[in-house]
Design a protein around this motif. Structure first.
Motif, PDB file in Angstrom:
ATOM      1  N   PRO A  78      -4.047   6.459   1.769  1.00  0.00           N
ATOM      2  CA  PRO A  78      -3.452   5.211   1.300  1.00  0.00           C
ATOM      3  C   PRO A  78      -4.115   4.690   0.020  1.00  0.00           C
ATOM      4  CG  PRO A  78      -4.813   4.816   3.237  1.00  0.00           C
ATOM      5  CD  PRO A  78      -4.818   6.291   3.001  1.00  0.00           C
ATOM      6  N   ALA A  79      -3.275   4.112  -0.850  1.00  0.00           N
ATOM      7  CA  ALA A  79      -3.768   3.619  -2.135  1.00  0.00           C
ATOM      8  C   ALA A  79      -2.946   2.413  -2.575  1.00  0.00           C
ATOM      9  CB  ALA A  79      -3.667   4.719  -3.198  1.00  0.00           C
ATOM     10  N   LEU A  80      -3.519   1.646  -3.485  1.00  0.00           N
ATOM     11  CA  LEU A  80      -2.738   0.590  -4.118  1.00  0.00           C
ATOM     12  C   LEU A  80      -1.726   1.227  -5.055  1.00  0.00           C
ATOM     13  CD1 LEU A  80      -5.494  -2.022  -5.088  1.00  0.00           C
ATOM     14  CD2 LEU A  80      -3.794  -2.205  -3.259  1.00  0.00           C
ATOM     15  N   PRO A  81      -0.591   0.574  -5.276  1.00  0.00           N
ATOM     16  CA  PRO A  81       0.356   1.097  -6.264  1.00  0.00           C
ATOM     17  C   PRO A  81      -0.264   1.056  -7.657  1.00  0.00           C
ATOM     18  CG  PRO A  81       1.285  -0.820  -5.083  1.00  0.00           C
ATOM     19  CD  PRO A  81      -0.125  -0.655  -4.639  1.00  0.00           C
ATOM     20  N   GLY A  82       0.004   2.084  -8.419  1.00  0.00           N
ATOM     21  CA  GLY A  82      -0.521   2.165  -9.782  1.00  0.00           C
ATOM     22  C   GLY A  82      -0.974   3.568 -10.086  1.00  0.00           C
ATOM     23  N   GLY A  83      -1.551   3.735 -11.277  1.00  0.00           N
ATOM     24  CA  GLY A  83      -2.030   5.053 -11.648  1.00  0.00           C
ATOM     25  C   GLY A  83      -2.413   5.131 -13.106  1.00  0.00           C
ATOM     26  N   GLY A  84      -2.567   6.355 -13.571  1.00  0.00           N
ATOM     27  CA  GLY A  84      -3.061   6.615 -14.903  1.00  0.00           C
ATOM     28  C   GLY A  84      -2.102   6.207 -16.009  1.00  0.00           C
ATOM     29  N   GLN A  85      -2.701   5.818 -17.123  1.00  0.00           N
ATOM     30  CA  GLN A  85      -1.937   5.426 -18.303  1.00  0.00           C
ATOM     31  C   GLN A  85      -1.496   6.660 -19.085  1.00  0.00           C
ATOM     32  OE1 GLN A  85      -5.224   2.062 -18.897  1.00  0.00           O
ATOM     33  NE2 GLN A  85      -4.133   2.484 -20.773  1.00  0.00           N
TER      34      GLN A  85
ATOM     35  N   VAL B 217       0.869  -1.171   0.000  1.00  0.00           N
ATOM     36  CA  VAL B 217       0.000   0.000   0.000  1.00  0.00           C
ATOM     37  C   VAL B 217       0.905   1.219   0.000  1.00  0.00           C
ATOM     38  CG1 VAL B 217      -1.699   1.305   1.354  1.00  0.00           C
ATOM     39  CG2 VAL B 217      -1.887  -1.177   1.187  1.00  0.00           C
ATOM     40  N   VAL B 218       0.536   2.234  -0.763  1.00  0.00           N
ATOM     41  CA  VAL B 218       1.319   3.454  -0.847  1.00  0.00           C
ATOM     42  C   VAL B 218       0.624   4.546  -0.028  1.00  0.00           C
ATOM     43  CG1 VAL B 218       2.331   5.148  -2.400  1.00  0.00           C
ATOM     44  CG2 VAL B 218       2.047   2.796  -3.166  1.00  0.00           C
ATOM     45  N   ALA B 219       1.322   5.038   0.996  1.00  0.00           N
ATOM     46  CA  ALA B 219       0.811   6.159   1.785  1.00  0.00           C
ATOM     47  C   ALA B 219       1.149   7.436   1.021  1.00  0.00           C
ATOM     48  CB  ALA B 219       1.440   6.164   3.164  1.00  0.00           C
ATOM     49  N   THR B 220       0.110   8.192   0.641  1.00  0.00           N
ATOM     50  CA  THR B 220       0.276   9.434  -0.120  1.00  0.00           C
ATOM     51  C   THR B 220      -0.315  10.595   0.685  1.00  0.00           C
ATOM     52  OG1 THR B 220      -1.869   9.476  -1.262  1.00  0.00           O
ATOM     53  CG2 THR B 220      -0.151   8.047  -2.208  1.00  0.00           C
ATOM     54  N   PRO B 221      -0.044  11.823   0.271  1.00  0.00           N
ATOM     55  CA  PRO B 221      -0.648  12.962   0.975  1.00  0.00           C
ATOM     56  C   PRO B 221      -2.182  12.925   0.972  1.00  0.00           C
ATOM     57  CG  PRO B 221       1.153  13.710  -0.424  1.00  0.00           C
ATOM     58  CD  PRO B 221       0.928  12.260  -0.742  1.00  0.00           C
ATOM     59  N   LEU B 222      -2.795  12.270  -0.020  1.00  0.00           N
ATOM     60  CA  LEU B 222      -4.254  12.195  -0.088  1.00  0.00           C
ATOM     61  C   LEU B 222      -4.823  11.017   0.698  1.00  0.00           C
ATOM     62  CD1 LEU B 222      -4.779  13.042  -3.869  1.00  0.00           C
ATOM     63  CD2 LEU B 222      -5.055  14.552  -1.897  1.00  0.00           C
TER      64      LEU B 222
ATOM     65  N   GLU C 233       8.821   7.809  -4.988  1.00  0.00           N
ATOM     66  CA  GLU C 233       8.569   9.247  -4.901  1.00  0.00           C
ATOM     67  C   GLU C 233       8.669   9.723  -3.459  1.00  0.00           C
ATOM     68  OE1 GLU C 233       4.800   9.852  -6.851  1.00  0.00           O
ATOM     69  OE2 GLU C 233       5.561   9.109  -8.760  1.00  0.00           O
ATOM     70  N   PRO C 234       9.172  10.963  -3.258  1.00  0.00           N
ATOM     71  CA  PRO C 234       9.400  11.462  -1.898  1.00  0.00           C
ATOM     72  C   PRO C 234       8.137  11.523  -1.030  1.00  0.00           C
ATOM     73  CG  PRO C 234      10.207  13.039  -3.544  1.00  0.00           C
ATOM     74  CD  PRO C 234       9.588  11.890  -4.276  1.00  0.00           C
ATOM     75  N   ASP C 235       6.975  11.791  -1.623  1.00  0.00           N
ATOM     76  CA  ASP C 235       5.748  11.905  -0.819  1.00  0.00           C
ATOM     77  C   ASP C 235       4.915  10.623  -0.855  1.00  0.00           C
ATOM     78  OD1 ASP C 235       4.951  12.125  -3.450  1.00  0.00           O
ATOM     79  OD2 ASP C 235       3.608  13.817  -3.114  1.00  0.00           O
ATOM     80  N   HIS C 236       5.548   9.514  -1.258  1.00  0.00           N
ATOM     81  CA  HIS C 236       4.892   8.200  -1.289  1.00  0.00           C
ATOM     82  C   HIS C 236       5.719   7.231  -0.446  1.00  0.00           C
ATOM     83  CE1 HIS C 236       2.893  10.093  -4.618  1.00  0.00           C
ATOM     84  NE2 HIS C 236       2.165   9.025  -4.873  1.00  0.00           N
ATOM     85  N   GLU C 237       5.074   6.595   0.515  1.00  0.00           N
ATOM     86  CA  GLU C 237       5.771   5.652   1.392  1.00  0.00           C
ATOM     87  C   GLU C 237       5.133   4.273   1.263  1.00  0.00           C
ATOM     88  OE1 GLU C 237       6.420   4.731   6.126  1.00  0.00           O
ATOM     89  OE2 GLU C 237       5.681   6.704   5.534  1.00  0.00           O
ATOM     90  N   LEU C 238       5.961   3.282   0.959  1.00  0.00           N
ATOM     91  CA  LEU C 238       5.495   1.904   0.860  1.00  0.00           C
ATOM     92  C   LEU C 238       5.226   1.361   2.261  1.00  0.00           C
ATOM     93  CD1 LEU C 238       4.975  -0.741  -0.698  1.00  0.00           C
ATOM     94  CD2 LEU C 238       7.434  -1.206  -0.493  1.00  0.00           C
ATOM     95  N   ARG C 239       4.040   0.799   2.431  1.00  0.00           N
ATOM     96  CA  ARG C 239       3.681   0.138   3.685  1.00  0.00           C
ATOM     97  C   ARG C 239       3.113  -1.235   3.350  1.00  0.00           C
ATOM     98  NH1 ARG C 239       0.784   5.195   6.682  1.00  0.00           N
ATOM     99  NH2 ARG C 239       2.675   6.421   6.934  1.00  0.00           N
ATOM    100  N   TRP C 240       3.276  -2.178   4.261  1.00  0.00           N
ATOM    101  CA  TRP C 240       2.731  -3.528   4.089  1.00  0.00           C
ATOM    102  C   TRP C 240       1.630  -3.712   5.122  1.00  0.00           C
ATOM    103  CZ3 TRP C 240       3.965  -6.176  -0.140  1.00  0.00           C
ATOM    104  CH2 TRP C 240       5.124  -5.801  -0.817  1.00  0.00           C
TER     105      TRP C 240
END
Length: 151
Positions: A43-50, A36-41, A113-120
């Motif tokens: 937590p989210a799954l890794p991934g994103g727009g094409q 899970v990626v902790a973001t400023p907005l 990315e600096p504002d994204h932290e990987l968490r398990w």
């Protein structure tokens, strides 16, 4: 009869939604926890727009590497779901067409990315904490598939 894509989020009346396709990864580690990626907005799954001309698979791989420094092997396609969102910083309504894939971690390449932290997180914790309902749905799909493959 065509299958209907599950839709999450609340549609704003009179809003025009722009389709924003993307690819996302549901990655379990050896302990059965989810990336899970902790973001400023939130937590989210890794991934994103094409990007233009990019496949959902390629987007999932690229975004996961960029966001959290993970290299992984793409597995089965879990499904497709739409998430209706409003991007306040862009003043735009998006219909995020999310394609979800199982993934198997291969290597940690860096910090991401600096504002994204990987968490398990455990699947149960991730299913309650994730920002987007479509991603919680994808975790349910992944857990069902994992259970079925172990039976």
């Amino acid at each position: 009869m065509a299958s209907r894509i599950p839709e999450f989020g609340r549609a704003a009346s009179c809003a025009e939604y722009i389709l924003r396709p993307g690819g996302y990864a549901v990655i379990f580690n050896a302990a059965g926890k989810l990336a899970v990626v902790a973001t400023p907005l939130g937590p989210a799954l890794p991934g994103g727009g094409q990007h233009n001309g990019e496949s959902p698979e390629a987007a999932a791989i690229r975004e996961t590497r960029e966001e959290c420094g993970l290299r992984f092997t793409l597995g089965a396609r879990l499904g497709v779901a739409d998430e209706l969102v409003f991007a306040a910083d862009e003043n735009t309504y998006y219909r995020k067409r999310c394609v979800f894939f199982l993934g198997k971690i291969e290597d940690k390449l860096g910090q991401g990315e600096p504002d994204h932290e990987l968490r398990w997180l455990s699947p149960e914790k991730a299913a309650t904490d994730l920002l987007h309902e479509s991603q919680r749905w994808a975790i349910t799909q992944a857990c069902q598939q994992r259970r079925a493959s172990h039976d």
